[in-house]
Write an enzyme that holds these catalytic residues in place. Structure first.
Site, PDB file in Angstrom:
ATOM      1  N   HIS A  25      21.576  -3.197  24.710  1.00 17.16           N
ATOM      2  CA  HIS A  25      22.024  -2.110  25.571  1.00 17.16           C
ATOM      3  C   HIS A  25      23.530  -2.148  25.922  1.00 17.16           C
ATOM      4  CE1 HIS A  25      17.720  -1.473  26.305  1.00 17.16           C
ATOM      5  NE2 HIS A  25      17.622  -2.723  26.702  1.00 17.16           N
TER       6      HIS A  25
HETATM    7  O1  RIB Z   1      17.696  -1.091  30.995  1.00 15.97           O
HETATM    8  C1  RIB Z   1      18.651  -1.944  30.385  1.00 15.97           C
HETATM    9  C2  RIB Z   1      19.664  -2.423  31.379  1.00 15.97           C
HETATM   10  O2  RIB Z   1      19.011  -3.164  32.401  1.00 15.97           O
HETATM   11  C3  RIB Z   1      20.698  -3.393  30.765  1.00 15.97           C
HETATM   12  O3  RIB Z   1      21.917  -3.247  31.445  1.00 15.97           O
HETATM   13  C4  RIB Z   1      20.098  -4.725  31.047  1.00 15.97           C
HETATM   14  O4  RIB Z   1      21.097  -5.755  31.141  1.00 15.97           O
HETATM   15  C5  RIB Z   1      19.482  -4.494  32.398  1.00 15.97           C
HETATM   16  O5  RIB Z   1      20.521  -4.615  33.385  1.00 15.97           O
END
Ligand code: RIB
Ligand code: CA
Length: 311
Positions: A241
């Protein structure tokens, strides 16, 4: 010309890769890293941020601790994904670099007031509590932010922490509402795009084959991080992500999206934290965010490997 950024983060294995990518890229000047409560509580996220800076050989980067809970709700964490330390996978030494005494929110406000207007980009990759708190305390900074490039939200991919909501937005929906309504230039990396940047065996091997402490650590971080999503979604690899935000700053042509209206659900218990993205333009609500939907995954991982390989 280097681009000045502040990374606001809740490390988090994917946060770690985003921070390493930024520190490995001369196009970016990281003015500071501000930790927020999210994947794990703040006492851990601020330590993890410092562990990552030292892993990158950058103990000079100022790291600040910020808000330890959402603006109006109890904290929800994600140890089930990130492990109890939030940075499970590699064994990283306890940090020796100091935590800055200044509160992260004060650092964000002071930096935006000090630097020339329009010269600092905010890169939040955790819950938006610190950013929203800064905007609430110092409304004047809204006009001084160059751009906010955040990881959060979901539309076509739907939620990951609930059927309706992505984790970062879910944890502090009121903070997200403040950020999305601030009138600041906003680029959003939702699950829609991050789920197209899956870690595959080949990608992880590329990190391990570097034969460097950073490459080994990234491979171990990703190995740990992907096990949860592989079990949940039943396919190889996990969405990486947070590095999508930094990759956007370095190579925006790897991505595509639409400038649309995105509003945050804050009232319903069932859909709290849902990012309601008007992708098809069916409302008359004014567009407020560049909502990214696609990425050249091969190009993304090539950029990651090239830059991480420099550390
Ligand atoms: O949903 C994904 C996000 O949530 C990313 O930033 C991961 O690190 C968590 O913080
Ligand atoms: Ca994160």
């Amino acid at each position: 010309m280097t681009r000045k950024i502040i990374i606001d983060t809740d490390p988090g294995q994917d946060d770690a890769v985003a921070i390493l990518l930024a520190l490995a890229s001369p196009e970016l000047q990281v003015l500071g890293i501000t930790a927020v409560a999210g994947n794990v509580p703040l006492p851990l996220t601020q330590v993890n941020a410092r562990k990552i800076c030292e892993l990158a050989g950058r103990p000079d980067i100022p790291v600040f601790a910020g808000c330890d809970a959402p603006l109006m709700r109890p904290l929800v964490t994600a140890e089930h994904v990130h492990g109890k330390t939030g940075l499970d996978g590699p064994t990283l030494p306890e940090p020796t670099m100091p935590l800055q005494a200044t509160h992260a929110v004060d650092f964000i406000i002071d930096t935006l007031r000090r630097e020339p207007a329009g010269s600092v980009t905010l890169v939040p990759i955790g819950p938006l509590t610190n950013i929203a708190a800064a905007l609430q305390r110092a409304p004047d900074i809204a006009g001084r932010v160059a751009e906010i490039v955040l990881m959060g939200g979901a539309y076509f991919e739907v939620g990951n922490i609930t059927p309706a909501a992505e984790f970062n937005i879910f944890v502090d929906p009121e903070a997200a509402e403040i950020v999305f309504r601030a009138g600041i230039r906003l680029t959003v990396m939702p699950l829609d795009v991050t789920h197209k940047a899956l870690t595959t065996e080949a990608h992880v091997r590329a990190f391990r084959d570097m034969g460097t402490p950073v490459g080994d650590a990234v491979a171990a971080l990703v190995d740990f991080f992907e096990r949860y999503d592989e079990a949940k979604y039943g396919h190889e690899g996990a969405p990486l992500h947070d590095p999508c935000t930094i990759a956007w700053l370095l190579a925006p042509d790897l991505f595509s999206g639409r400038f649309i209206n995105v509003e945050i659900e804050v009232r319903s218990d069932l859909t709290r934290g849902m990012s309601v993205a008007d992708w098809w333009g069916v409302t008359d609500r004014a567009p407020n965010a560049l909502f990214i939907g696609d990425v050249d995954a091969a190009g993304f991982y090539a950029l990651l490997a090239d830059r991480i390989g420099r550390l």
